[in-house]
Scaffold this motif. Structure first.
Motif, PDB file in Angstrom:
ATOM      1  N   GLU A  37       0.826  -1.203   0.000  1.00 16.90           N
ATOM      2  CA  GLU A  37       0.000   0.000   0.000  1.00 16.90           C
ATOM      3  C   GLU A  37       0.863   1.257   0.000  1.00 16.90           C
ATOM      4  O   GLU A  37       0.566   2.221  -0.713  1.00 16.90           O
ATOM      5  N   GLN A  38       1.936   1.253   0.783  1.00 16.00           N
ATOM      6  CA  GLN A  38       2.845   2.399   0.804  1.00 16.00           C
ATOM      7  C   GLN A  38       3.510   2.591  -0.555  1.00 16.00           C
ATOM      8  O   GLN A  38       3.648   3.717  -1.046  1.00 16.00           O
ATOM      9  N   GLU A  40       2.315   1.687  -3.436  1.00 19.24           N
ATOM     10  CA  GLU A  40       1.303   2.179  -4.371  1.00 19.24           C
ATOM     11  C   GLU A  40       1.092   3.682  -4.208  1.00 19.24           C
ATOM     12  O   GLU A  40       0.947   4.401  -5.199  1.00 19.24           O
ATOM     13  N   LYS A  41       1.088   4.168  -2.975  1.00 22.27           N
ATOM     14  CA  LYS A  41       0.958   5.610  -2.732  1.00 22.27           C
ATOM     15  C   LYS A  41       2.140   6.362  -3.335  1.00 22.27           C
ATOM     16  O   LYS A  41       1.967   7.421  -3.955  1.00 22.27           O
ATOM     17  N   GLN A  42       3.338   5.830  -3.152  1.00 21.51           N
ATOM     18  CA  GLN A  42       4.527   6.466  -3.728  1.00 21.51           C
ATOM     19  C   GLN A  42       4.457   6.469  -5.252  1.00 21.51           C
ATOM     20  O   GLN A  42       4.794   7.456  -5.902  1.00 21.51           O
ATOM     21  N   ARG A  43       4.006   5.350  -5.844  1.00 20.63           N
ATOM     22  CA  ARG A  43       3.873   5.260  -7.298  1.00 20.63           C
ATOM     23  C   ARG A  43       2.886   6.301  -7.807  1.00 20.63           C
ATOM     24  O   ARG A  43       3.146   6.983  -8.799  1.00 20.63           O
ATOM     25  N   ASP A  44       1.748   6.437  -7.116  1.00 23.00           N
ATOM     26  CA  ASP A  44       0.744   7.401  -7.541  1.00 23.00           C
ATOM     27  C   ASP A  44       1.292   8.832  -7.469  1.00 23.00           C
ATOM     28  O   ASP A  44       1.056   9.641  -8.376  1.00 23.00           O
ATOM     29  N   LEU A  45       2.028   9.139  -6.416  1.00 28.25           N
ATOM     30  CA  LEU A  45       2.624  10.466  -6.277  1.00 28.25           C
ATOM     31  C   LEU A  45       3.645  10.721  -7.382  1.00 28.25           C
ATOM     32  O   LEU A  45       3.666  11.795  -7.999  1.00 28.25           O
ATOM     33  N   SER A  47       3.742   9.297 -10.336  1.00 28.50           N
ATOM     34  CA  SER A  47       3.019   9.425 -11.605  1.00 28.50           C
ATOM     35  C   SER A  47       2.446  10.828 -11.755  1.00 28.50           C
ATOM     36  O   SER A  47       2.526  11.435 -12.831  1.00 28.50           O
ATOM     37  N   SER A  48       1.892  11.348 -10.689  1.00 26.32           N
ATOM     38  CA  SER A  48       1.342  12.695 -10.707  1.00 26.32           C
ATOM     39  C   SER A  48       2.438  13.722 -10.995  1.00 26.32           C
ATOM     40  O   SER A  48       2.261  14.634 -11.812  1.00 26.32           O
ATOM     41  N   ASN A  49       3.577  13.561 -10.349  1.00 23.57           N
ATOM     42  CA  ASN A  49       4.691  14.486 -10.558  1.00 23.57           C
ATOM     43  C   ASN A  49       5.229  14.408 -11.985  1.00 23.57           C
ATOM     44  O   ASN A  49       5.578  15.429 -12.578  1.00 23.57           O
TER      45      ASN A  49
END
Length: 67
Positions: A37-38, A40-45, A47-49
């Motif tokens: 889960e952590q 995945e959160k880092q991946r999403d951040l 990707s956004s950046n």
């Protein structure tokens, strides 16, 4: 060399503690789920950046192309 007489020693049989093994497995799975889960959160951040940076790059390319 010393020769032994008689029967060889019996092998020791270890009976696993299934409840303890299940508990350890459950704890390991929970840790792995938390770690995933952590990540995945880092991946999403990230990707956004990356998307934001791509927008900045496009803007700068257009700005420099118009000059």
């Amino acid at each position: 060399m010393i020769k032994r007489r008689g029967r060889p020693p019996k092998a020791v049989t270890v009976t696993p503690n299934w409840e303890d093994l299940c508990k350890k497995l459950q704890e390991a799975l929970e840790r792995q789920i938390d770690e995933n889960e952590q990540l995945e959160k880092q991946r999403d951040l990230l990707s956004s950046n990356v998307l934001k940076l791509m927008g900045v790059v496009e803007y700068l390319e257009r700005k420099n192309g118009n000059n």
